[in-house]
Scaffold this motif. Structure first.
Motif, PDB file in Angstrom:
ATOM      1  N   THR A  42      -8.917 -21.577  40.520  1.00 22.82           N
ATOM      2  CA  THR A  42      -9.270 -23.086  40.833  1.00 22.82           C
ATOM      3  C   THR A  42      -7.901 -24.080  40.566  1.00 22.82           C
ATOM      4  O   THR A  42      -8.077 -25.031  40.903  1.00 22.82           O
ATOM      5  N   ALA A  43      -6.755 -23.440  40.028  1.00 18.40           N
ATOM      6  CA  ALA A  43      -5.570 -24.425  39.817  1.00 18.40           C
ATOM      7  C   ALA A  43      -5.000 -24.839  41.292  1.00 18.40           C
ATOM      8  O   ALA A  43      -5.448 -23.970  42.144  1.00 18.40           O
ATOM      9  N   GLU A  44      -4.332 -25.892  41.189  1.00 19.34           N
ATOM     10  CA  GLU A  44      -3.641 -26.322  42.333  1.00 19.34           C
ATOM     11  C   GLU A  44      -2.483 -25.127  42.766  1.00 19.34           C
ATOM     12  O   GLU A  44      -1.614 -25.135  42.240  1.00 19.34           O
ATOM     13  N   THR A  45      -3.036 -24.478  43.640  1.00 19.70           N
ATOM     14  CA  THR A  45      -2.183 -23.532  44.235  1.00 19.70           C
ATOM     15  C   THR A  45      -1.044 -23.724  45.219  1.00 19.70           C
ATOM     16  O   THR A  45      -0.056 -22.878  45.298  1.00 19.70           O
ATOM     17  N   GLY A  46      -1.121 -25.003  45.343  1.00 28.55           N
ATOM     18  CA  GLY A  46       0.363 -25.425  45.891  1.00 28.55           C
ATOM     19  C   GLY A  46       1.512 -25.296  45.035  1.00 28.55           C
ATOM     20  O   GLY A  46       2.637 -25.096  45.300  1.00 28.55           O
ATOM     21  N   LEU A  47       1.139 -25.390  43.712  1.00 29.34           N
ATOM     22  CA  LEU A  47       2.255 -25.260  42.647  1.00 29.34           C
ATOM     23  C   LEU A  47       2.942 -23.821  42.404  1.00 29.34           C
ATOM     24  O   LEU A  47       4.150 -23.368  42.312  1.00 29.34           O
ATOM     25  N   PHE A  48       2.208 -22.697  43.286  1.00 32.11           N
ATOM     26  CA  PHE A  48       2.738 -21.504  43.529  1.00 32.11           C
ATOM     27  C   PHE A  48       3.975 -21.459  44.246  1.00 32.11           C
ATOM     28  O   PHE A  48       5.023 -20.783  44.042  1.00 32.11           O
ATOM     29  N   PHE A  49       4.078 -22.291  45.591  1.00 25.98           N
ATOM     30  CA  PHE A  49       5.163 -22.357  46.274  1.00 25.98           C
ATOM     31  C   PHE A  49       6.180 -23.248  45.252  1.00 25.98           C
ATOM     32  O   PHE A  49       7.447 -23.011  45.557  1.00 25.98           O
ATOM     33  N   THR A  50       5.941 -24.017  44.576  1.00 26.19           N
ATOM     34  CA  THR A  50       6.795 -25.018  43.686  1.00 26.19           C
ATOM     35  C   THR A  50       7.286 -24.206  42.720  1.00 26.19           C
ATOM     36  O   THR A  50       8.844 -24.097  42.699  1.00 26.19           O
ATOM     37  N   PHE A  51       6.859 -23.403  42.062  1.00 28.34           N
ATOM     38  CA  PHE A  51       7.424 -22.293  41.137  1.00 28.34           C
ATOM     39  C   PHE A  51       8.411 -21.204  41.832  1.00 28.34           C
ATOM     40  O   PHE A  51       9.410 -20.898  41.219  1.00 28.34           O
ATOM     41  N   MET A  52       7.715 -20.751  42.764  1.00 28.96           N
ATOM     42  CA  MET A  52       8.677 -19.998  43.550  1.00 28.96           C
ATOM     43  C   MET A  52       9.784 -20.511  44.193  1.00 28.96           C
ATOM     44  O   MET A  52      10.855 -19.821  44.112  1.00 28.96           O
ATOM     45  N   ALA A  53       9.882 -21.664  44.301  1.00 28.51           N
ATOM     46  CA  ALA A  53      11.033 -22.285  44.542  1.00 28.51           C
ATOM     47  C   ALA A  53      12.001 -22.618  43.658  1.00 28.51           C
ATOM     48  O   ALA A  53      13.297 -22.550  44.046  1.00 28.51           O
ATOM     49  N   VAL A  54      11.386 -23.009  42.778  1.00 28.08           N
ATOM     50  CA  VAL A  54      12.299 -23.347  41.490  1.00 28.08           C
ATOM     51  C   VAL A  54      12.987 -21.892  41.061  1.00 28.08           C
ATOM     52  O   VAL A  54      14.132 -22.014  40.788  1.00 28.08           O
ATOM     53  N   GLY A  55      12.268 -20.680  41.292  1.00 28.33           N
ATOM     54  CA  GLY A  55      12.864 -19.551  40.806  1.00 28.33           C
ATOM     55  C   GLY A  55      13.953 -19.130  41.776  1.00 28.33           C
ATOM     56  O   GLY A  55      15.007 -18.743  41.510  1.00 28.33           O
ATOM     57  N   MET A  56      13.720 -19.689  43.092  1.00 31.82           N
ATOM     58  CA  MET A  56      14.863 -19.258  44.218  1.00 31.82           C
ATOM     59  C   MET A  56      16.277 -20.236  43.754  1.00 31.82           C
ATOM     60  O   MET A  56      17.209 -19.841  43.952  1.00 31.82           O
ATOM     61  N   ALA A  57      15.768 -21.387  43.442  1.00 26.86           N
ATOM     62  CA  ALA A  57      16.780 -22.564  43.189  1.00 26.86           C
ATOM     63  C   ALA A  57      17.640 -22.009  42.051  1.00 26.86           C
ATOM     64  O   ALA A  57      18.807 -21.981  42.068  1.00 26.86           O
ATOM     65  N   VAL A  58      17.189 -21.415  40.966  1.00 25.05           N
ATOM     66  CA  VAL A  58      17.574 -21.107  39.767  1.00 25.05           C
ATOM     67  C   VAL A  58      18.834 -19.748  40.060  1.00 25.05           C
ATOM     68  O   VAL A  58      19.859 -19.817  39.799  1.00 25.05           O
ATOM     69  N   SER A  59      18.066 -19.105  40.925  1.00 27.49           N
ATOM     70  CA  SER A  59      18.891 -17.550  41.240  1.00 27.49           C
ATOM     71  C   SER A  59      20.075 -18.069  41.930  1.00 27.49           C
ATOM     72  O   SER A  59      21.007 -17.177  42.101  1.00 27.49           O
ATOM     73  N   ARG A  60      20.182 -18.858  42.900  1.00 26.83           N
ATOM     74  CA  ARG A  60      21.076 -19.313  43.904  1.00 26.83           C
ATOM     75  C   ARG A  60      22.382 -19.798  43.043  1.00 26.83           C
ATOM     76  O   ARG A  60      23.368 -19.603  43.481  1.00 26.83           O
ATOM     77  N   LEU A  61      22.273 -20.193  41.878  1.00 33.72           N
ATOM     78  CA  LEU A  61      23.219 -20.855  41.025  1.00 33.72           C
ATOM     79  C   LEU A  61      24.223 -19.479  40.522  1.00 33.72           C
ATOM     80  O   LEU A  61      25.557 -19.797  40.298  1.00 33.72           O
ATOM     81  N   PHE A  62      23.527 -18.278  40.664  1.00 28.66           N
ATOM     82  CA  PHE A  62      24.477 -17.357  40.069  1.00 28.66           C
ATOM     83  C   PHE A  62      24.824 -16.196  40.903  1.00 28.66           C
ATOM     84  O   PHE A  62      25.747 -15.726  41.270  1.00 28.66           O
ATOM     85  N   SER A  63      23.607 -15.990  42.029  1.00 29.34           N
ATOM     86  CA  SER A  63      23.688 -14.769  42.775  1.00 29.34           C
ATOM     87  C   SER A  63      24.648 -14.958  44.154  1.00 29.34           C
ATOM     88  O   SER A  63      25.470 -13.911  44.198  1.00 29.34           O
ATOM     89  N   GLY A  64      25.152 -16.180  44.643  1.00 31.63           N
ATOM     90  CA  GLY A  64      26.164 -16.382  45.547  1.00 31.63           C
ATOM     91  C   GLY A  64      27.594 -16.009  45.219  1.00 31.63           C
ATOM     92  O   GLY A  64      28.281 -15.428  45.534  1.00 31.63           O
ATOM     93  N   LYS A  65      27.672 -16.473  43.696  1.00 32.43           N
ATOM     94  CA  LYS A  65      28.993 -16.300  43.149  1.00 32.43           C
ATOM     95  C   LYS A  65      29.201 -14.702  43.046  1.00 32.43           C
ATOM     96  O   LYS A  65      30.489 -14.140  43.135  1.00 32.43           O
ATOM     97  N   LEU A  66      28.285 -14.038  42.612  1.00 33.37           N
ATOM     98  CA  LEU A  66      28.180 -12.741  42.395  1.00 33.37           C
ATOM     99  C   LEU A  66      28.469 -11.931  43.796  1.00 33.37           C
ATOM    100  O   LEU A  66      29.261 -10.911  43.684  1.00 33.37           O
ATOM    101  N   VAL A  67      28.043 -12.441  44.666  1.00 31.30           N
ATOM    102  CA  VAL A  67      28.387 -11.722  46.178  1.00 31.30           C
ATOM    103  C   VAL A  67      29.743 -12.069  46.361  1.00 31.30           C
ATOM    104  O   VAL A  67      30.232 -11.257  46.887  1.00 31.30           O
ATOM    105  N   ASP A  68      30.393 -13.144  46.192  1.00 24.50           N
ATOM    106  CA  ASP A  68      31.478 -13.527  46.398  1.00 24.50           C
ATOM    107  C   ASP A  68      32.473 -12.414  45.769  1.00 24.50           C
ATOM    108  O   ASP A  68      33.661 -12.357  45.938  1.00 24.50           O
TER     109      ASP A  68
END
Length: 399
Positions: free
Chosen positions: A239-265
């Protein structure tokens, strides 16, 4: 030695344009299943079919959009597609029948297919190749930011009793602002290129097909997640606000972008993809398990549900810039549009399958088993990439 300059006015403008494009897109994603159910009274299977029309349409235009972008001026095509994409939000306000809505949805998908390939190709054109992984990571981050705000805002409006016209209006305004930002992007003149006779590799990057299949298998459960996770949570009793699922998912993506692109380079493309696959596979089996653990402990399951969304974001966010770079590195410079189109086409095919199968499996049994099916596919994709697609990339990359 100083790095090549990545942050320029044009780069910032295209980041803003991409954010506003995806904000309008993500704003509607979790709301449309409720819209179809409440306004037209359709079943889960029909919802899946209607929603997948968008992705199927985008899929149909992807190969041609890559060819057009490699052949003609890219920015004008990008702006025309952006304008059509935005106009459809106004059309939704007039959709009085399901048939009319489906027609608009198809046109929306066609324009989305062109504008996303155009934006992805333009951003590659205006950034230094030495920082491509990092630049694509930040570009993708704008999608993640939109994903963190859009679905939550859309569900907030819906739950607060706002009309669907109001929801569509917010998406329309976002698109208009995005067009303004897109028009400010400055690109260098590209002289006409002599074209070889039209052949299959003008529309599809043949060398990218093994990577495309592994990406397709991953996008099937992703399609189920973005479209049905709110309904899944409601079905199992969260019954919790399921919109937060997308928010947490996006936060995880944002965190990973900080290092994944540099590893790719640094050349660690296959390693980055495999790391993301391990995490995503775990997450989908965990998401499936929520359907059973809810009967044991509600608080634990709710916390686990949102923890999965965060980890899922980290997993996909880690892989996205790596997969994008994988396709670009398999193609010569005059096939960047084709490479990008093949990358996005592979993703769209899986999204469409995910929408169709998710709704169909839920109609027959429940969303719990739909996600179990998706979890198995992540394992198949992981093994296929490890033993086939990854080695194929190492043998055939051009840079």
């Amino acid at each position: 030695m100083s790095k090549d300059k990545l942050i320029t006015p044009s780069y910032c403008c295209i980041l803003a344009a991409n954010f506003l494009l995806y904000f309008g897109f993500w704003l509607l994603i979790p709301v449309l299943p409720f819209y179809l159910e409440e306004i037209f009274g359709v079943s889960n299977t029909t919802i899946g079919i209607v929603l997948s029309c968008y992705t199927i349409a985008a899929l149909c235009i992807r190969p041609f959009s890559g060819y057009f972008l490699d052949t003609f001026a890219r920015k004008p095509l990008y702006l025309v597609a952006y304008f059509i994409f935005t106009s459809i939000f106004a059309g939704y306000m007039l959709a009085g029948t399901l048939t009319f809505f489906i027609i608009l949805r198809v046109i929306h998908g066609l324009s989305f297919g062109m504008v996303t390939v155009g934006g992805n190709t333009l951003v590659i054109d205006i950034m230094p190749s030495s920082r491509r992984g990092e630049g694509l990571g930040y570009y993708g981050l704008t999608n993640n930011l939109a994903m963190s705000i859009g679905p939550m805002f859309g569900l907030f409006l819906h739950n607060a009793g706002a009309s669907y016209t109001t929801v569509f209006s917010y998406a329309l305004v976002s698109g208009i602002l995005g067009i303004i930002m897109a028009s400010c992007v400055k690109t260098e003149y590209r002289p006409p290129i002599k074209r070889e006779p039209i052949s299959l590799d003008r529309f599809i990057l043949i060398k990218g097909l093994p990577g495309g299949l592994s990406l397709l298998l991953l996008s099937i459960p992703y399609g189920m997640t973005t479209n049905y996770v709110a309904m899944y949570a409601k079905q199992i009793g969260i019954t919790a606000e399921t919109g937060l699922f997308f928010t947490f998912m996006a936060v995880g993506m944002a965190v990973s972008r900080l290092f994944s692109g540099k590893l790719v380079d640094k050349g660690k493309i296959t390693e980055v993809i495999m790391a993301g696959m391990y995490l995503v596979s775990f997450c989908y089996f965990g998401l499936t398990a929520c359907g059973w653990t809810i009967e044991w402990n509600y608080m634990f399951t709710t916390a686990f549900f949102f923890a999965i969304s965060l980890l899922l974001g980290i997993g996909f966010g880690t892989m996205f810039p790596a997969y994008n770079t994988l396709f670009v590195n398999l193609a010569p410079n005059n096939q960047r549009g084709t490479a990008t189109s093949t990358y996005l086409t592979s993703w769209d095919v899986g999204l469409g399958i995910g929408m169709l199968t998710g709704g169909s499996i839920a109609e027959i049994s429940s969303f719990k088993y739909a996600y179990l099916f998706g979890a198995v596919l992540t394992l198949v994709s992981m093994f296929y990439f490890k033993f086939k697609a990854g080695p194929h990339f190492i043998r055939n990359k051009v840079r």
